[in-house]
Design a protein around this motif. Sequence first.
Motif, mmCIF file in Angstrom:
data_model
loop_
_atom_site.group_PDB
_atom_site.id
_atom_site.type_symbol
_atom_site.label_atom_id
_atom_site.label_comp_id
_atom_site.label_asym_id
_atom_site.label_seq_id
_atom_site.Cartn_x
_atom_site.Cartn_y
_atom_site.Cartn_z
ATOM 1 N N ASP A 372 0.850 -1.193 0.000
ATOM 2 C CA ASP A 372 0.000 0.000 0.000
ATOM 3 C C ASP A 372 0.884 1.240 0.000
ATOM 4 O O ASP A 372 1.878 1.310 0.739
ATOM 5 N N LYS A 373 0.522 2.236 -0.800
ATOM 6 C CA LYS A 373 1.273 3.488 -0.834
ATOM 7 C C LYS A 373 0.300 4.656 -0.964
ATOM 8 O O LYS A 373 -0.476 4.724 -1.924
ATOM 9 N N VAL A 374 0.329 5.555 0.014
ATOM 10 C CA VAL A 374 -0.470 6.772 -0.052
ATOM 11 C C VAL A 374 0.395 7.926 0.449
ATOM 12 O O VAL A 374 1.529 7.730 0.861
ATOM 13 N N SER A 375 -0.159 9.114 0.423
ATOM 14 C CA SER A 375 0.551 10.287 0.927
ATOM 15 C C SER A 375 -0.292 10.977 1.993
ATOM 16 O O SER A 375 -1.502 10.745 2.099
ATOM 17 N N THR A 376 0.342 11.836 2.771
ATOM 18 C CA THR A 376 -0.424 12.597 3.756
ATOM 19 C C THR A 376 -1.389 13.549 3.072
ATOM 20 O O THR A 376 -2.479 13.820 3.581
ATOM 21 N N ARG A 377 -1.006 14.059 1.912
ATOM 22 C CA ARG A 377 -1.914 14.960 1.174
ATOM 23 C C ARG A 377 -3.178 14.223 0.764
ATOM 24 O O ARG A 377 -4.288 14.775 0.832
ATOM 25 N N LEU A 378 -3.039 12.954 0.331
ATOM 26 C CA LEU A 378 -4.219 12.180 -0.047
ATOM 27 C C LEU A 378 -5.084 11.899 1.175
ATOM 28 O O LEU A 378 -6.313 11.999 1.115
ATOM 29 N N LEU A 379 -4.468 11.560 2.310
ATOM 30 C CA LEU A 379 -5.246 11.258 3.513
ATOM 31 C C LEU A 379 -6.041 12.468 3.990
ATOM 32 O O LEU A 379 -7.227 12.338 4.334
ATOM 33 N N THR A 380 -5.421 13.652 4.014
ATOM 34 C CA THR A 380 -6.192 14.826 4.432
ATOM 35 C C THR A 380 -7.254 15.169 3.395
ATOM 36 O O THR A 380 -8.333 15.656 3.744
ATOM 37 N N GLY A 381 -6.962 14.892 2.126
ATOM 38 C CA GLY A 381 -7.979 15.104 1.099
ATOM 39 C C GLY A 381 -9.178 14.206 1.285
ATOM 40 O O GLY A 381 -10.331 14.624 1.109
ATOM 41 N N LEU A 382 -8.942 12.951 1.665
ATOM 42 C CA LEU A 382 -10.031 12.015 1.936
ATOM 43 C C LEU A 382 -10.875 12.489 3.113
ATOM 44 O O LEU A 382 -12.117 12.453 3.075
ATOM 45 N N LEU A 383 -10.218 12.941 4.165
ATOM 46 C CA LEU A 383 -10.933 13.406 5.355
ATOM 47 C C LEU A 383 -11.746 14.658 5.050
ATOM 48 O O LEU A 383 -12.888 14.810 5.520
ATOM 49 N N ALA A 384 -11.165 15.559 4.271
ATOM 50 C CA ALA A 384 -11.896 16.774 3.900
ATOM 51 C C ALA A 384 -13.090 16.444 3.017
ATOM 52 O O ALA A 384 -14.156 17.063 3.131
ATOM 53 N N LYS A 385 -12.923 15.475 2.137
ATOM 54 C CA LYS A 385 -14.038 15.063 1.286
ATOM 55 C C LYS A 385 -15.179 14.504 2.148
ATOM 56 O O LYS A 385 -16.367 14.770 1.885
ATOM 57 N N ALA A 386 -14.836 13.728 3.179
ATOM 58 C CA ALA A 386 -15.852 13.169 4.072
ATOM 59 C C ALA A 386 -16.542 14.242 4.893
ATOM 60 O O ALA A 386 -17.682 14.062 5.332
ATOM 61 N N ALA A 387 -15.856 15.366 5.123
ATOM 62 C CA ALA A 387 -16.437 16.471 5.893
ATOM 63 C C ALA A 387 -17.239 17.424 5.017
ATOM 64 O O ALA A 387 -17.944 18.294 5.547
ATOM 65 N N ASP A 388 -17.159 17.282 3.721
ATOM 66 C CA ASP A 388 -17.819 18.182 2.780
ATOM 67 C C ASP A 388 -19.339 18.006 2.864
ATOM 68 O O ASP A 388 -19.846 16.888 2.693
ATOM 69 N N PRO A 389 -20.088 19.068 3.125
ATOM 70 C CA PRO A 389 -21.553 18.952 3.194
ATOM 71 C C PRO A 389 -22.174 18.424 1.908
ATOM 72 O O PRO A 389 -23.303 17.928 1.923
ATOM 73 N N ARG A 390 -21.446 18.525 0.805
ATOM 74 C CA ARG A 390 -21.969 18.002 -0.463
ATOM 75 C C ARG A 390 -21.866 16.480 -0.544
ATOM 76 O O ARG A 390 -22.387 15.878 -1.487
ATOM 77 N N HIS A 391 -21.198 15.860 0.428
ATOM 78 C CA HIS A 391 -21.051 14.402 0.439
ATOM 79 C C HIS A 391 -21.464 13.825 1.796
ATOM 80 O O HIS A 391 -20.649 13.202 2.486
ATOM 81 N N PRO A 392 -22.719 13.987 2.178
ATOM 82 C CA PRO A 392 -23.151 13.469 3.486
ATOM 83 C C PRO A 392 -23.030 11.955 3.581
ATOM 84 O O PRO A 392 -22.932 11.409 4.684
ATOM 85 N N GLU A 393 -23.041 11.266 2.438
ATOM 86 C CA GLU A 393 -22.921 9.811 2.465
ATOM 87 C C GLU A 393 -21.562 9.343 2.980
ATOM 88 O O GLU A 393 -21.416 8.189 3.403
ATOM 89 N N LEU A 394 -20.579 10.238 2.981
ATOM 90 C CA LEU A 394 -19.229 9.874 3.419
ATOM 91 C C LEU A 394 -18.986 10.151 4.901
ATOM 92 O O LEU A 394 -17.922 9.826 5.430
ATOM 93 N N ARG A 395 -19.954 10.748 5.585
ATOM 94 C CA ARG A 395 -19.735 11.194 6.956
ATOM 95 C C ARG A 395 -19.296 10.087 7.928
ATOM 96 O O ARG A 395 -18.512 10.347 8.845
ATOM 97 N N PRO A 396 -19.762 8.826 7.769
ATOM 98 C CA PRO A 396 -19.288 7.789 8.700
ATOM 99 C C PRO A 396 -17.772 7.588 8.692
ATOM 100 O O PRO A 396 -17.223 7.029 9.641
ATOM 101 N N ALA A 397 -17.094 8.041 7.638
ATOM 102 C CA ALA A 397 -15.637 7.951 7.615
ATOM 103 C C ALA A 397 -15.017 8.870 8.660
ATOM 104 O O ALA A 397 -13.846 8.710 9.023
#
Length: 479
Positions: A372-397
Amino acid sequence: MPLVKTWQLIAGSAVAGLALSAVTVASAGPWDSGQRKAERDRAASWSRAGGADHVTGAALPEPAASAPGVLPGIGPSAPAGDRPAAAPGGSEALAGVLGPLLADRALGTVRSASVIDTATGRVLYESAPGEAMTPASTVKIATAVAALAALGPEHRIRTAVTPGAGPGQIVLVGGGDPSLTAKKKSPAGSGGSLVALAADTAQALKAAGTDTVTLGYDDFLYPGAVRHPIGRNDNIAPVTALTADEGRPDDSVSGPVERADDPSGDTARAFAGLLRERGIKVTGEPARANAPAGAQPLAATHSTPVAGLVERMLTHSDNDIAEALARQTAVAAGAPASFEGAEKAVTDKLASLGLDVNGYRFADGSGLNRADKVSTRLLTGLLAKAADPRHPELRPALTGLPVAGFTGTLRSRNAGTSPAAGLLRAKTGTLTGVNSLAGTAVDPSGRLLAFAFLTAGAPDGPAAEKGLDKLAAAVATTP
């Protein structure tokens, strides 16, 4: 619980707006044979090849904060006047605190960091943020986001019993439910129940005048190798589409324990015993068999909703649920639900959300694979996407992330008198020589920040964890 701790825990959730909405049970319909990937030619042997024994890299130079910017793919979702303003000099303040902490030699030879404001996408601090590194269990954040996006938080995974191809035959069909249990009372909460499924099946058989059957079991939804590439390991069972209680031989619901070698067969045998207890004679031993295409189920049981599976996976770092969710993402994409198919499906789903996944790998769903290979930029991007009000389906993340000092794998970290207790939620990651931490924190001004720290080459794992906890606490407490 002391009053101050209670207030901090409430603040850490309420300010961040992380309340999970109720989920609706999906209704059961006819068994969809199109969702089942039949495969008779299963791998003759399980792959035992693992990743590298350790991760090495050049010594990290003194970390420095980047110039303020906005993370690509993460942007404002509300008019400027409605968004919290970035604090003047905020990135400079964090740099002054995080830079020396990140330079701690206890963190190892390779270190990467990213901190962003989830509401605006503004980068507050980063160091080597694009470096592709082994994330360990923090990759479960990617697994969570992909599964939620592909399936939706309300989706439930079905385990069914159908008529077989021959007279008097029934087939137990695995759908990949990681919450399936053979216990009369599930120790891990709601989920698929073999006990309830046996009762409903017996009732349907008796209503049809049948009291003797042969039992087949269909676990063909997941093709390819069932053993994780790391080989036999107490942290994960063989990955099959029909596994009860995660292949655990005891009443444990989390943590390492020796697992069953044949979870599909064991589950079918347990089901046969439950049928016998309910007056149905099962002749012979259960054998693997294909359920006829288009067969209507005699009975069905359903998993915990995906939202609940995601939350449990993140809170307890559950590897079995993680691999199941990665493969369910492949099923939703119509791809082979194998390790390879899941990797492609997760990658494609994250890319469809606007996240840059070029140069990264999701070789498994759990993070046990060092490939597995990821970056810290990708991880914070994933978290921000889950916090985005336009994506309520991701909130359990987000709601599934352990709370520092209170729950799951963070129960004993940043606990006690730590000023960060209750104010940050994060996913831990630990392999030999690899330590990581990624999550969210509410800063003193009330902003929800996403942070990620990846490290490698630490000589002392516990010391590295303490270093990561200091970094996360600084994100939560720096004005």
